[in-house]
Write a protein that holds these residues in place. Structure first.
Motif, PDB file in Angstrom:
ATOM      1  N   LYS A   1      -5.960  -9.166   9.486  1.00 13.61           N
ATOM      2  CA  LYS A   1      -7.000  -8.404  10.170  1.00 13.61           C
ATOM      3  C   LYS A   1      -7.679  -7.413   9.237  1.00 13.61           C
ATOM      4  O   LYS A   1      -8.902  -7.326   9.187  1.00 13.61           O
ATOM      5  N   LYS A   2      -6.896  -6.673   8.475  1.00 10.52           N
ATOM      6  CA  LYS A   2      -7.457  -5.716   7.503  1.00 10.52           C
ATOM      7  C   LYS A   2      -6.374  -5.294   6.530  1.00 10.52           C
ATOM      8  O   LYS A   2      -5.179  -5.513   6.771  1.00 10.52           O
ATOM      9  N   ILE A   3      -6.821  -4.699   5.427  1.00 11.46           N
ATOM     10  CA  ILE A   3      -5.898  -4.154   4.413  1.00 11.46           C
ATOM     11  C   ILE A   3      -6.217  -2.686   4.242  1.00 11.46           C
ATOM     12  O   ILE A   3      -7.347  -2.322   3.881  1.00 11.46           O
ATOM     13  N   GLU A   4      -5.260  -1.853   4.509  1.00  8.75           N
ATOM     14  CA  GLU A   4      -5.417  -0.413   4.306  1.00  8.75           C
ATOM     15  C   GLU A   4      -4.900  -0.060   2.913  1.00  8.75           C
ATOM     16  O   GLU A   4      -3.764  -0.414   2.560  1.00  8.75           O
ATOM     17  N   VAL A   5      -5.726   0.597   2.105  1.00  7.72           N
ATOM     18  CA  VAL A   5      -5.344   0.914   0.726  1.00  7.72           C
ATOM     19  C   VAL A   5      -5.446   2.420   0.480  1.00  7.72           C
ATOM     20  O   VAL A   5      -6.235   3.116   1.116  1.00  7.72           O
ATOM     21  N   SER A   6      -4.636   2.882  -0.446  1.00  5.75           N
ATOM     22  CA  SER A   6      -4.670   4.281  -0.882  1.00  5.75           C
ATOM     23  C   SER A   6      -4.184   4.328  -2.323  1.00  5.75           C
ATOM     24  O   SER A   6      -3.607   3.361  -2.836  1.00  5.75           O
TER      25      SER A   6
ATOM     26  N   ILE B   1      -0.838   2.722  -6.634  1.00  2.85           N
ATOM     27  CA  ILE B   1      -1.730   2.153  -5.631  1.00  2.85           C
ATOM     28  C   ILE B   1      -0.866   1.583  -4.507  1.00  2.85           C
ATOM     29  O   ILE B   1       0.214   1.052  -4.749  1.00  2.85           O
ATOM     30  N   THR B   2      -1.360   1.695  -3.260  1.00  8.98           N
ATOM     31  CA  THR B   2      -0.595   1.256  -2.089  1.00  8.98           C
ATOM     32  C   THR B   2      -1.500   0.444  -1.173  1.00  8.98           C
ATOM     33  O   THR B   2      -2.679   0.779  -0.988  1.00  8.98           O
ATOM     34  N   ALA B   3      -0.946  -0.627  -0.604  1.00  8.59           N
ATOM     35  CA  ALA B   3      -1.686  -1.447   0.358  1.00  8.59           C
ATOM     36  C   ALA B   3      -0.775  -1.807   1.527  1.00  8.59           C
ATOM     37  O   ALA B   3       0.415  -2.079   1.340  1.00  8.59           O
ATOM     38  N   LYS B   4      -1.359  -1.785   2.735  1.00  2.77           N
ATOM     39  CA  LYS B   4      -0.636  -2.237   3.927  1.00  2.77           C
ATOM     40  C   LYS B   4      -1.559  -3.189   4.691  1.00  2.77           C
ATOM     41  O   LYS B   4      -2.664  -2.815   5.093  1.00  2.77           O
ATOM     42  N   ALA B   5      -1.100  -4.414   4.865  1.00  6.80           N
ATOM     43  CA  ALA B   5      -1.911  -5.425   5.541  1.00  6.80           C
ATOM     44  C   ALA B   5      -1.591  -5.458   7.028  1.00  6.80           C
ATOM     45  O   ALA B   5      -0.422  -5.399   7.432  1.00  6.80           O
ATOM     46  N   ILE B   6      -2.643  -5.542   7.842  1.00  5.36           N
ATOM     47  CA  ILE B   6      -2.489  -5.739   9.283  1.00  5.36           C
ATOM     48  C   ILE B   6      -2.688  -7.240   9.531  1.00  5.36           C
ATOM     49  O   ILE B   6      -3.798  -7.769   9.386  1.00  5.36           O
ATOM     50  N   VAL B   7      -1.595  -7.924   9.887  1.00  3.14           N
ATOM     51  CA  VAL B   7      -1.612  -9.384  10.009  1.00  3.14           C
ATOM     52  C   VAL B   7      -1.202  -9.771  11.432  1.00  3.14           C
ATOM     53  O   VAL B   7      -0.213  -9.259  11.976  1.00  3.14           O
TER      54      VAL B   7
ATOM     55  N   GLN C   1       2.681   0.034  -5.915  1.00  2.00           N
ATOM     56  CA  GLN C   1       2.896  -0.209  -7.337  1.00  2.00           C
ATOM     57  C   GLN C   1       2.830   1.125  -8.058  1.00  2.00           C
ATOM     58  O   GLN C   1       1.799   1.806  -8.028  1.00  2.00           O
ATOM     59  N   GLU C   2       3.936   1.503  -8.695  1.00  2.00           N
ATOM     60  CA  GLU C   2       4.027   2.833  -9.301  1.00  2.00           C
ATOM     61  C   GLU C   2       4.117   2.805 -10.821  1.00  2.00           C
ATOM     62  O   GLU C   2       4.215   3.852 -11.445  1.00  2.00           O
ATOM     63  N   THR C   3       4.108   1.644 -11.424  1.00  2.00           N
ATOM     64  CA  THR C   3       4.150   1.573 -12.889  1.00  2.00           C
ATOM     65  C   THR C   3       2.926   0.807 -13.380  1.00  2.00           C
ATOM     66  O   THR C   3       2.423  -0.090 -12.712  1.00  2.00           O
TER      67      THR C   3
ATOM     68  N   THR D   1      -9.508   2.210  -6.397  1.00  2.00           N
ATOM     69  CA  THR D   1      -9.559   2.883  -7.702  1.00  2.00           C
ATOM     70  C   THR D   1      -8.487   3.952  -7.745  1.00  2.00           C
ATOM     71  O   THR D   1      -8.439   4.831  -6.868  1.00  2.00           O
ATOM     72  N   ALA D   2      -7.622   3.853  -8.744  1.00  2.00           N
ATOM     73  CA  ALA D   2      -6.588   4.882  -8.902  1.00  2.00           C
ATOM     74  C   ALA D   2      -7.264   6.231  -9.128  1.00  2.00           C
ATOM     75  O   ALA D   2      -8.246   6.345  -9.861  1.00  2.00           O
ATOM     76  N   THR D   3      -6.754   7.240  -8.472  1.00  2.00           N
ATOM     77  CA  THR D   3      -7.373   8.564  -8.521  1.00  2.00           C
ATOM     78  C   THR D   3      -7.495   9.067  -9.957  1.00  2.00           C
ATOM     79  O   THR D   3      -6.543   9.003 -10.740  1.00  2.00           O
TER      80      THR D   3
END
Length: 598
Positions: free
Chosen positions: A133-138, A144-150, A186-188, A216-218
């Protein structure tokens, strides 16, 4: 229950019904399960229809999809309207019930003003391909972080991958740090300010789908930059390194650019190393490159080696250079005297460079621990501030008695030759040989700044504002001069003709414009109270009187001045001061030290 089922199966077989007919793909059990499933689907659809009617009644004959979706969530027909409802964009929605059944809700007659909704069963989660449905990213500066709504995933799986936006698809790497609540992080290997693509792959037995999102990474901008020094002194030919500190520590881009305001004076490398090239003052600036435009500066003064050791007593003979690369050797136990002073007799004037730094053209003044002072007389080629070269030749000169015009009579290279000046004056001896050799080796020698003064135990002093040591014969002057210094670093002697004449040639070249009323020229003082000075040159002059023949084998030197020049005359006398015109009073005769480096 199992016993009942087995019993029924046995009875059916005894009645002549085959196993395949009972439990095969189209068997009795399969058909029974389908009947039960259809009944269950009908039940869930009925619940959806009931909720629809409630909405239409409340909305007075209109269908409000938002209210409807809220109702079916409250009635626990669906788990979460954010994840269980998919807007297909064509006036239809896919609704997944808690049981996993998926129904299509079609708005009638249109999406803008719906009056009804058609509800139709379309499948079961896990039996149709999932929908992302969507991918929430931050992002932060380092992650970088992503959470998919499936939806329609069933018992399927979700995988996450990432790459830099500029990379090929083959560069995708899987994110393994996955949390059901927060998603995948992903932290590295993450760089602030860099664009990334996150790919989500959802798959079940019915199929596989993927969707991407950009993030885009901050970028953390530099807030400040400082240098470990705001002012620095660097010696020509030497290096110093500045250290830049960028804050905050997690700044995305800490790279900087170094610049020099005048690379002819000093350059700076991309690591902050300053290399001094010529005397002067410059500013070194370090600037951030991340767009924050933060800067820090250091004021750099470039000094000659000579200037950098002013006031420092040397522990061994030390060779240094002045602003223009001219060599000076400072003896062990001596220091270079700084520019300035309040009393003219002792004041040191370094005026050639214009900034008070010592240069050989000024007459460099050195001082020992007892405050005796001497002036460096350079020989050979001298580099000037206008890039010309002047040559001071170590030798014996004659000077015109009216205007001081010099003439080189004997180059020190030929000191072994017996050269007579003015018909009578000659110079030779072991001391002269060593003086010439060491002077040429070291590029100069030291001329006492003042006429000798008599200290305790007949020790010589070469200091300001002391009475000249007069009433001394040449023999005693030689003895006192040679006893003052006799070390492995420096030797002292009475002035010889080479040292006298070369000093006058040097003064004529550089320092007539600095002459004072006290006859201080090139920082050397010639006191008017003393007319003559002994030196080691000797004379072959003799004359006869009634009392007999007289050999005037000693020589006195005296400086002479006019408004534009200085020179030195020679006088033949005996050791006691007798001359052919009478007697030169010994209270007008003093002497001056010569020092040369070992």
């Amino acid at each position: 229950m199992l016993v009942v089922v087995v019993t029924i199966v046995v009875l059916l077989i005894l009645a002549g019904i085959t196993i395949t007919y009972v439990i095969g793909d189209n068997g009795i059990f399969k058909r029974a399960a389908e009947v039960n499933e259809k009944a269950d689907i009908a039940k869930w659809q009925e619940r959806l229809e009931t909720a629809k009617m409630l909405v239409i009644i409340e909305e007075l004959g209109k269908f409000n999809p938002d209210k409807y979706f809220k109702y079916i969530e409250e009635l626990e027909i669906i788990e979460d309207k954010e994840t269980d409802i998919v807007d297909n964009g064509n006036r239809t929605y896919d609704v997944t019930t808690k049981s996993g059944y998926i129904f299509e809700i079609e708005l009638i007659p249109n999406k803008e003003e719906p009056r009804d909704a058609k509800i139709e069963y379309i499948g079961q989660a896990g039996k149709i391909a999932p929908i992302i449905k969507k991918i929430e990213v931050s992002a932060t500066s380092t992650s970088i972080t992503a959470k998919a709504i499936v939806i329609k995933l069933g018992n399927g799986t979700i995988e996450y991958y990432y790459k830099q936006k500029t990379e090929n698809d083959s560069a995708y790497k899987q994110i393994t740090n996955v949390n059901e609540q927060t998603g995948a992080t992903q932290e590295t290997g993450i760089t602030g300010g860099t664009e990334y693509i996150i790919k989500v792959v959802a798959k079940n037995e019915a199929g596989e789908v993927e969707k991407t999102a950009e993030i885009t990474a901050t970028k953390v901008f530099v807030e400040s930059i400082t240098l470990n020094k705001t002012a620095e002194i660097v010696t020509i030919g030497k290096t110093e390194t500045l250290i830049a500190t960028v804050k905050p520590d997690n700044s995305t881009n800490k790279s900087v650019i170094w610049t020099s305001s005048n690379p002819d004076i000093a350059t700076v490398s991309n690591t902050g190393e300053i290399k001094a090239k010529s005397v002067g003052n410059i500013t070194i600036t370090v600037t951030t490159t991340d767009g924050s435009n933060k800067t820090a500066m250091c004021n750099v003064t470039v000094k000659s080696e000579l200037e950098s050791i002013v006031g420092e007593i040397q522990t061994s003979n030390r060779i240094v250079t002045d602003n223009y690369g001219n060599k000076v050797t400072i003896p062990a136990g001596f220091k270079v005297v700084a520019n300035g002073g309040t009393e003219d007799t002792s004041k040191v004037d370094y005026t050639y460079s214009g900034d008070g730094s010592p240069c050989v053209q000024d007459g460099i003044v050195i001082e020992d621990g007892a405050r005796n002072q001497f002036v460096w007389i350079p020989v050979g080629n001298i580099k000037n501030k206008d890039n010309t070269i002047a040559t001071i030749t170590l030798g014996r000169y004659t000077f015109d008695s009216t205007n001081g015009t010099q003439k080189l009579e004997q180059n020190a290279d030929n000191y072994m030759d017996v050269v007579t000046i003015g018909s009578y004056y000659e110079e030779s001896g072991a001391n002269v040989k060593e003086f010439i050799s060491k002077t040429k080796e070291n590029g100069g020698y030291y001329f006492a700044r003042y006429e000798a003064s008599q200290g305790s135990n007949n020790q010589i002093k070469s200091q300001a504002n002391l009475a000249a040591w007069t009433d001394i014969t040449k023999t005693n002057a030689v003895k006192a001069a040679r006893e003052m210094y006799n070390s492995s670093c420096v030797e002292s002697d009475l002035m010889n003709s080479y040292s006298w004449d070369t000093a006058i040639a040097f003064i004529q070249k550089y320092s007539m414009n600095t002459r004072t009323a006290q006859n201080k020229i090139c920082n050397i003082h010639f006191r008017s109270s003393v007319s003559y000075e002994w030196n080691t040159e000797f004379s072959t002059y003799s004359f006869s009187t009634i009392s007999g023949s007289h050999n005037l084998d000693c020589v006195l030197r005296t400086p002479n001045f006019n408004s534009s020049n200085v020179w030195s005359n020679r006088y033949s006398v005996t050791s006691e001061g007798y001359c052919n015109s009478g007697t030169i009073a010994l209270n007008t005769v003093s002497f001056r030290l010569l020092c040369y480096l070992k």
